[in-house]
Every structure is written in structure tokens, then in C-alpha cells.
Design a protein around this motif. Structure first.
Motif, PDB file in Angstrom:
ATOM      1  N   GLY A 210       5.621 -22.731  -8.469  1.00 14.99           N
ATOM      2  CA  GLY A 210       4.765 -22.013  -9.425  1.00 14.99           C
ATOM      3  C   GLY A 210       4.435 -20.588  -9.003  1.00 14.99           C
ATOM      4  N   ASP A 211       4.860 -20.193  -7.780  1.00 12.22           N
ATOM      5  CA  ASP A 211       4.577 -18.837  -7.298  1.00 12.22           C
ATOM      6  C   ASP A 211       5.338 -17.808  -8.140  1.00 12.22           C
ATOM      7  OD1 ASP A 211       3.633 -17.339  -4.533  1.00 12.22           O
ATOM      8  OD2 ASP A 211       5.422 -16.418  -5.407  1.00 12.22           O
ATOM      9  N   THR A 212       4.652 -16.728  -8.495  1.00 16.20           N
ATOM     10  CA  THR A 212       5.339 -15.703  -9.293  1.00 16.20           C
ATOM     11  C   THR A 212       5.396 -14.357  -8.575  1.00 16.20           C
ATOM     12  OG1 THR A 212       3.256 -15.187 -10.369  1.00 16.20           O
ATOM     13  CG2 THR A 212       4.723 -16.699 -11.544  1.00 16.20           C
ATOM     14  N   GLY A 213       4.827 -14.286  -7.376  1.00 13.30           N
ATOM     15  CA  GLY A 213       4.769 -12.997  -6.676  1.00 13.30           C
ATOM     16  C   GLY A 213       5.942 -12.748  -5.749  1.00 13.30           C
ATOM     17  N   ARG A 214       6.717 -13.791  -5.464  1.00 12.57           N
ATOM     18  CA  ARG A 214       7.786 -13.639  -4.472  1.00 12.57           C
ATOM     19  C   ARG A 214       9.142 -13.530  -5.175  1.00 12.57           C
ATOM     20  NH1 ARG A 214       3.877 -17.178  -1.909  1.00 12.57           N
ATOM     21  NH2 ARG A 214       3.433 -16.522   0.216  1.00 12.57           N
TER      22      ARG A 214
ATOM     23  N   GLY B 180      15.463  -2.842  -5.028  1.00 13.39           N
ATOM     24  CA  GLY B 180      16.374  -3.847  -4.481  1.00 13.39           C
ATOM     25  C   GLY B 180      15.975  -4.348  -3.095  1.00 13.39           C
ATOM     26  N   GLU B 181      16.552  -5.482  -2.717  1.00 12.67           N
ATOM     27  CA  GLU B 181      16.169  -6.120  -1.448  1.00 12.67           C
ATOM     28  C   GLU B 181      16.567  -5.279  -0.241  1.00 12.67           C
ATOM     29  OE1 GLU B 181      17.370 -10.229  -0.972  1.00 12.67           O
ATOM     30  OE2 GLU B 181      16.703 -10.248   1.130  1.00 12.67           O
ATOM     31  N   GLU B 182      17.750  -4.649  -0.283  1.00 11.21           N
ATOM     32  CA  GLU B 182      18.233  -3.897   0.875  1.00 11.21           C
ATOM     33  C   GLU B 182      17.253  -2.781   1.255  1.00 11.21           C
ATOM     34  OE1 GLU B 182      20.443  -5.289   2.678  1.00 11.21           O
ATOM     35  OE2 GLU B 182      20.117  -3.560   3.994  1.00 11.21           O
ATOM     36  N   GLU B 183      16.751  -2.101   0.238  1.00  4.78           N
ATOM     37  CA  GLU B 183      15.796  -1.020   0.479  1.00  4.78           C
ATOM     38  C   GLU B 183      14.481  -1.584   1.042  1.00  4.78           C
ATOM     39  OE1 GLU B 183      16.167   2.028   0.754  1.00  4.78           O
ATOM     40  OE2 GLU B 183      14.101   2.786   0.716  1.00  4.78           O
ATOM     41  N   PHE B 184      14.074  -2.745   0.528  1.00 10.68           N
ATOM     42  CA  PHE B 184      12.872  -3.390   1.061  1.00 10.68           C
ATOM     43  C   PHE B 184      13.057  -3.683   2.544  1.00 10.68           C
ATOM     44  CE2 PHE B 184      10.417  -7.248   2.090  1.00 10.68           C
ATOM     45  CZ  PHE B 184       9.141  -6.802   1.797  1.00 10.68           C
ATOM     46  N   ARG B 185      14.214  -4.210   2.921  1.00  6.86           N
ATOM     47  CA  ARG B 185      14.486  -4.531   4.337  1.00  6.86           C
ATOM     48  C   ARG B 185      14.467  -3.266   5.200  1.00  6.86           C
ATOM     49  NH1 ARG B 185      12.927  -9.337   3.827  1.00  6.86           N
ATOM     50  NH2 ARG B 185      14.119 -10.627   2.412  1.00  6.86           N
TER      51      ARG B 185
ATOM     52  N   ASP C 250       0.849  -1.206   0.000  1.00  5.32           N
ATOM     53  CA  ASP C 250       0.000   0.000   0.000  1.00  5.32           C
ATOM     54  C   ASP C 250       0.883   1.255   0.000  1.00  5.32           C
ATOM     55  OD1 ASP C 250      -2.120  -1.696   0.091  1.00  5.32           O
ATOM     56  OD2 ASP C 250      -2.605  -1.346   2.205  1.00  5.32           O
ATOM     57  N   ALA C 251       1.941   1.215   0.831  1.00  2.00           N
ATOM     58  CA  ALA C 251       2.830   2.379   0.926  1.00  2.00           C
ATOM     59  C   ALA C 251       3.633   2.582  -0.361  1.00  2.00           C
ATOM     60  CB  ALA C 251       3.780   2.212   2.119  1.00  2.00           C
ATOM     61  N   PHE C 252       4.074   1.480  -0.964  1.00  2.00           N
ATOM     62  CA  PHE C 252       4.877   1.585  -2.186  1.00  2.00           C
ATOM     63  C   PHE C 252       4.027   2.001  -3.387  1.00  2.00           C
ATOM     64  CE2 PHE C 252       7.538  -2.308  -0.574  1.00  2.00           C
ATOM     65  CZ  PHE C 252       8.157  -1.510   0.360  1.00  2.00           C
ATOM     66  N   GLY C 253       2.763   1.608  -3.352  1.00  3.02           N
ATOM     67  CA  GLY C 253       1.917   1.825  -4.530  1.00  3.02           C
ATOM     68  C   GLY C 253       2.256   0.850  -5.652  1.00  3.02           C
ATOM     69  N   CYS C 254       2.901  -0.254  -5.309  1.00  4.66           N
ATOM     70  CA  CYS C 254       3.202  -1.296  -6.309  1.00  4.66           C
ATOM     71  C   CYS C 254       3.387  -2.611  -5.572  1.00  4.66           C
ATOM     72  CB  CYS C 254       4.463  -0.941  -7.102  1.00  4.66           C
ATOM     73  SG  CYS C 254       5.983  -1.001  -6.140  1.00  4.66           S
TER      74      CYS C 254
ATOM     75  N   PHE D 195      11.048  -4.796  -5.408  1.00  3.81           N
ATOM     76  CA  PHE D 195      12.365  -5.456  -5.403  1.00  3.81           C
ATOM     77  C   PHE D 195      13.113  -5.154  -6.704  1.00  3.81           C
ATOM     78  CE2 PHE D 195      13.596  -8.946  -2.337  1.00  3.81           C
ATOM     79  CZ  PHE D 195      12.707  -8.609  -1.339  1.00  3.81           C
ATOM     80  N   ALA D 196      12.387  -5.230  -7.817  1.00  4.35           N
ATOM     81  CA  ALA D 196      13.026  -5.027  -9.118  1.00  4.35           C
ATOM     82  C   ALA D 196      13.519  -3.584  -9.246  1.00  4.35           C
ATOM     83  CB  ALA D 196      12.035  -5.349 -10.232  1.00  4.35           C
TER      84      ALA D 196
END
Ligand code: S3P
Length: 175
Positions: A115-119, A53-58, A39-43, A49-50
Motif C-alpha cells: 500500500g506504500d505510495t512514496g517509494r 531517473g534512478e541513476e541520477e538519484f544514485r 530537502d536538496a531536491f525541493g521535491c 525519480f519520475a
């Protein structure tokens, strides 16, 4: 204000499904860190992540739970599978409430995530290898972050929720 119930565990262990049902059973509010961040990211998390990046997500995960300190009560909080990776996060979660680790076997986890594509962490490489490697890295961290460990393999949502309620009864009673 009543304290909170925090659910941690690897991707696909059922934190969001259990959290929603548990919150309804207890008449608590339900929050999910992945949902709040999206919700905060709006995406989506995958898009974030794309892009960042992961560091910013953390970093954003830490920011989110820090903001809860002193304000969150009577809430079931489901967290992203990587939340306890930062020691700081594990400390904040303990301050927020009673932490339950929903533990699932490697086989169950692979079966649920295939088969997950969201993670984003599962998009590259072989799913068996990725789950094996990440579980090996993270198991000690989940263990250290948790007040209670709940084996979920072969259990219904109802059984898992009953176990959490029983543990809370003990946790909340002076002994
Ligand atoms: C992650 C788990 C995901 C999400 C992100 C990173 C992880 O949450 O936060 O894709 O590092 O394990 P779920 O555990 O809800 O899938």
C-alpha cells in the motif's frame, strides 16, 4: 569527535524510526539521507525519480555521503535502502562509522510496504515479486557493507536499540 552509527537495510526495515530513537538515547545527532536529499531536491523522492531517473538519484546519494567524509561525527545516519548498491557507497559508509544492517524477513517487509505510495521502486508490478527480487539482489550487498547484522523481526524498538548499544560497546573496546 566520536564516530558515527550508520543504519542500512531494505525499505521498510525501520532505519528511520530506529535511527531517531537511537540518536536520542545516545545524545547523537540524527540524519536521514532520504530526508536530506528531498530537502536538496525541493521535491519528494518519488517526484525526483519520475523527473531525473534512478541513476541520477544514485549519483546524488553518492555525492551526499562523500561530502560527509571528514566532517560528520556523533551522528546516527539512516540511509536509503539502495545506498549500498554502489560499491563506492559501501566503502564511504564504512569510513564514516560502524555500519548496522537492520534485517527483516521477506514476509515482514511485504506486510510493511503493502500500500506504500512514496517509494518509486514499488509503484510498478506485484509487491511480493518486487520485494523478492530486490531482496535477492541486495542481500549480499547489505551483508558485505555491514559490520553488524541485526535481525529485527518480532523485536521492539527498545530491544533493537539495546542490541546496537551492546554491539557498539564491543566494537569500541580494544580486544
Ligand atoms: C530506495 C529506498 C528508499 C529511497 C528510494 C530508493 C531503494 O529509502 O531511498 O525510494 O532503492 O531501496 P527507504 O529505504 O528509506 O525507503
Amino acid at each position: 569527535m566520536r564516530k558515527n552509527i550508520i543504519l542500512i537495510g531494505f525499505m521498510g526495515c525501520g532505519k528511520t524510526s530506529v535511527g531517531g530513537k537511537l540518536s536520542r538515547a545516545l545524545h547523537y545527532r540524527f540524519l536521514d539521507t532520504d530526508q536530506l536529499l528531498e530537502d536538496a531536491f525541493g521535491c519528494t523522492i518519488r517526484e525526483f525519480f519520475a523527473r531525473e531517473g534512478e541513476e541520477e538519484f544514485r549519483r546524488r546519494e553518492t555525492g551526499l555521503i562523500s561530502d560527509f567524509l571528514g566532517s560528520l561525527g556523533s551522528t546516527v545516519l539512516s540511509t536509503g535502502g539502495g545506498m549500498p548498491l554502489r560499491e563506492e557507497n559501501a566503502k564511504i559508509l564504512k569510513k564514516l562509522g560502524t555500519v548496522f544492517w537492520l534485517k527483516a524477513s521477506e514476509e515482514t517487509t511485504v506486510a510493511r510496504l503493502r500500500g506504500d505510495t512514496g517509494r518509486p521502486l514499488l509503484l510498478q508490478g506485484d509487491i511480493e515479486e518486487t520485494v523478492h527480487r530486490l531482496l535477492a539482489e541486495r542481500t549480499p550487498l547489505y551483508e558485505a557493507a555491514a559490520d553488524y547484522t541485526l535481525e529485527t523481526d518480532g523485536k521492539s524498538f527498545y530491544e533493537i536499540i539495546k542490541e546496537i548499544e551492546n554491539a557498539l560497546r564491543w566494537h569500541l573496546m580494544p580486544h
